[in-house]
Design a protein around this motif. Sequence first.
Motif, short mmCIF file in Angstrom:
data_model
loop_
_atom_site.label_atom_id
_atom_site.label_comp_id
_atom_site.label_asym_id
_atom_site.label_seq_id
_atom_site.Cartn_x
_atom_site.Cartn_y
_atom_site.Cartn_z
N PRO A 141 -98.44 46.48 43.60
CA PRO A 141 -99.34 46.26 42.63
C PRO A 141 -98.54 46.52 40.92
O PRO A 141 -98.61 45.97 40.11
N ASP A 142 -97.20 47.28 41.09
CA ASP A 142 -96.02 47.20 40.29
C ASP A 142 -95.62 46.32 40.41
O ASP A 142 -95.70 45.82 38.34
N ALA A 143 -95.15 45.36 41.04
CA ALA A 143 -94.49 44.11 40.89
C ALA A 143 -95.18 43.27 40.45
O ALA A 143 -94.93 42.50 39.47
N LEU A 144 -96.41 43.21 40.83
CA LEU A 144 -97.80 42.13 40.40
C LEU A 144 -98.17 42.55 38.60
O LEU A 144 -97.73 41.48 37.40
N ALA A 145 -98.49 44.09 37.85
CA ALA A 145 -98.53 44.28 37.15
C ALA A 145 -97.13 43.68 36.19
O ALA A 145 -97.06 43.18 34.66
N THR A 146 -95.98 44.16 36.72
CA THR A 146 -94.58 43.65 35.56
C THR A 146 -94.93 41.73 35.61
O THR A 146 -95.32 41.54 34.53
N HIS A 147 -94.55 40.90 36.53
CA HIS A 147 -95.34 40.04 36.53
C HIS A 147 -96.61 39.44 35.25
O HIS A 147 -96.24 38.55 34.19
N LEU A 148 -97.71 39.48 35.12
CA LEU A 148 -98.73 39.67 34.85
C LEU A 148 -98.15 39.72 33.00
O LEU A 148 -98.83 39.08 32.23
N GLN A 149 -98.00 40.88 33.43
CA GLN A 149 -97.29 41.15 31.77
C GLN A 149 -96.42 40.95 31.06
O GLN A 149 -96.07 40.45 29.98
N THR A 150 -94.74 40.68 31.67
CA THR A 150 -94.06 39.83 30.90
C THR A 150 -93.92 38.57 31.14
O THR A 150 -93.27 37.70 29.94
N ALA A 151 -94.92 37.58 31.86
CA ALA A 151 -94.78 36.75 31.98
C ALA A 151 -95.79 35.95 31.47
O ALA A 151 -96.18 34.10 31.51
N GLY A 152 -97.19 36.20 31.79
CA GLY A 152 -98.75 36.19 31.03
C GLY A 152 -99.29 35.24 32.02
O GLY A 152 -98.91 33.45 32.01
N CYS A 153 -98.64 35.82 33.89
CA CYS A 153 -98.99 34.55 34.72
C CYS A 153 -101.02 33.82 34.17
O CYS A 153 -101.37 34.47 33.83
N ARG A 154 -100.86 32.54 34.80
CA ARG A 154 -101.87 31.63 34.30
C ARG A 154 -102.92 32.51 35.79
O ARG A 154 -104.32 33.08 35.39
N PHE A 155 -102.52 32.90 36.90
CA PHE A 155 -103.29 33.17 38.11
C PHE A 155 -102.12 33.68 39.06
O PHE A 155 -100.91 33.49 39.13
N PHE A 156 -102.70 34.61 40.17
CA PHE A 156 -102.46 35.29 41.47
C PHE A 156 -102.79 34.39 42.72
O PHE A 156 -104.06 34.88 42.50
N TYR A 157 -101.91 34.45 43.30
CA TYR A 157 -102.71 33.84 44.80
C TYR A 157 -102.18 34.70 45.51
O TYR A 157 -101.48 34.76 45.82
N THR A 158 -103.52 34.92 45.98
CA THR A 158 -103.89 35.72 47.48
C THR A 158 -104.12 35.33 48.52
O THR A 158 -105.60 34.83 48.55
N ILE A 159 -103.69 35.44 49.72
CA ILE A 159 -104.11 35.61 51.08
C ILE A 159 -104.21 37.32 51.30
O ILE A 159 -103.56 37.53 52.73
N PRO A 160 -105.71 37.52 51.08
CA PRO A 160 -105.34 39.21 51.19
C PRO A 160 -105.05 39.90 53.20
O PRO A 160 -105.25 40.83 53.98
N SER A 161 -106.15 38.40 53.94
CA SER A 161 -106.75 39.51 55.12
C SER A 161 -106.31 37.97 56.21
O SER A 161 -106.16 37.07 56.66
N PHE A 162 -105.57 38.40 56.93
CA PHE A 162 -104.37 38.07 58.24
C PHE A 162 -103.34 36.93 57.41
O PHE A 162 -103.91 35.88 57.64
N GLN A 163 -102.65 37.30 56.44
CA GLN A 163 -102.03 36.79 55.12
C GLN A 163 -100.56 34.87 56.87
O GLN A 163 -100.81 36.08 57.15
N ASN A 164 -101.12 34.00 56.11
CA ASN A 164 -100.38 33.11 56.36
C ASN A 164 -99.09 33.30 55.09
O ASN A 164 -99.21 32.80 54.36
N PRO A 165 -97.95 33.24 56.07
CA PRO A 165 -98.31 33.86 57.37
C PRO A 165 -97.14 34.68 57.80
O PRO A 165 -97.65 34.88 58.90
N SER A 166 -97.16 36.12 56.63
CA SER A 166 -97.06 36.83 57.94
C SER A 166 -97.43 37.87 58.46
O SER A 166 -96.94 38.57 59.17
N GLY A 167 -99.20 37.37 58.24
CA GLY A 167 -100.03 38.35 59.42
C GLY A 167 -100.73 39.39 58.86
O GLY A 167 -101.60 40.13 58.95
#
Length: 380
Positions: A141-167
């Motif tokens: 979450p800290d890394a996400l918060a920093t990116h959202l604040q400093t870069a003004g990201c349009r969106f965060f893309y996440t695959i929370p359940s059994f992520q592809n590729p890491s599982g």
Amino acid sequence: MPRSCVRELLSSRPGSDLISFGGGVPHHSCVPLKDIQAAFETVCTRHGAQAFSYGSSEGEPELRDYIASEWLPRFGVDARPDEILIVNGSQQALDLVAKVLIDPGSAVAVERPTYLAALQAFSAYEPVYREVPLDECGPMPDALATHLQTAGCRFFYTIPSFQNPSGACCTLGRRREIVEVMNRSNALLVEDDPYSQLYYEKKPPLPLCALGASRPVLLGTFSKLVAPGLRLGWVWARSETMRHLVVAKQAADLCTGRFSQFLVLETLRRLDIDSHLSMIRAVYKSKRDAMHMALTASLADLCAWPLPAGGMFFWVKLRYADVPVRRLLARCIKNRVAFADGASFFATPSAQSFMRLNFTQPTPSEMTEGLMRMRRVLAE
Ligand SMILES: Cc1ncc(COP(=O)(O)O)c(C=O)c1O
């Protein structure tokens, strides 16, 4: 745009002796063929030629209704049918989201690693990637918060359940933290969920989009539940986002195939979904365990991997970071075994070497043989 090593593997029509750990394709025994066949007849009889006509860009009302009132409530998502868009596989949703939200140079937050075909879809619109590392609980979450604040990201893309590729599967606590961080920004939460029902230990927590995310975009697919060749997925988004996605969809293909939509709906009505899902989980759990045993027998001294608690893949790290995985893959293919090069799943290069290995397709004896072939090439 990056190339997809997996697509290229799938299209190379390899000889029958090639053992592939490359794709993420459901096993044929998990496709409900009899129900699809019976549904085919019913749809033709019930709808006649109309089933093969153009439909609305948003999708067939009955299917949107089914998703909003029968499927999503299982996951604590309270959606209206007009907030559902039917798409040509959730892959199309990735493209539409990117088309609507990314201008050249826009910042977009993605997990590190992330799904290679999402990177392919997004990269066409020339974003700047901000990467959020994963730990054992999920995206940090800290890394996400920093990116959202400093870069003004349009969106965060996440695959929370059994992520592809890491599982990896994001914990409930971490999901809540991510939602909190997202809700402090204007960025949309783009949650991709093809795998949450493929769990082999315990059910994953509810989607982030059901945990109070204020700007949710949830992507789902029938590819792993029914069949990927029907190319059917859906998006849930609030109307202020949805109206833009619909315009992007109109421009892309006018509408998703009507026949596929009727066919999937009729198939779902015939299936006992819970027992169908239990059957799929039982098949894949035993394949996962066989793959884990085969990996332990053949590659334990050269590689390390976490046991995936769901999904379709092992994310295998080579103990020697300087192994050029692309060249390793080329050699492996010559030796009639294939996998997905881990480098394709990073938005920016990684210093470590990974391979993604699918376990839903091969038989246990193919696993043993394929991994022994890999071992011989690695040892060389
Ligand atoms: C994370 C992820 N998103 C999206 C997709 C695409 O699914 P679909 O077949 O619905 O286009 C996949 C397919 O493997 C996937 O792994």
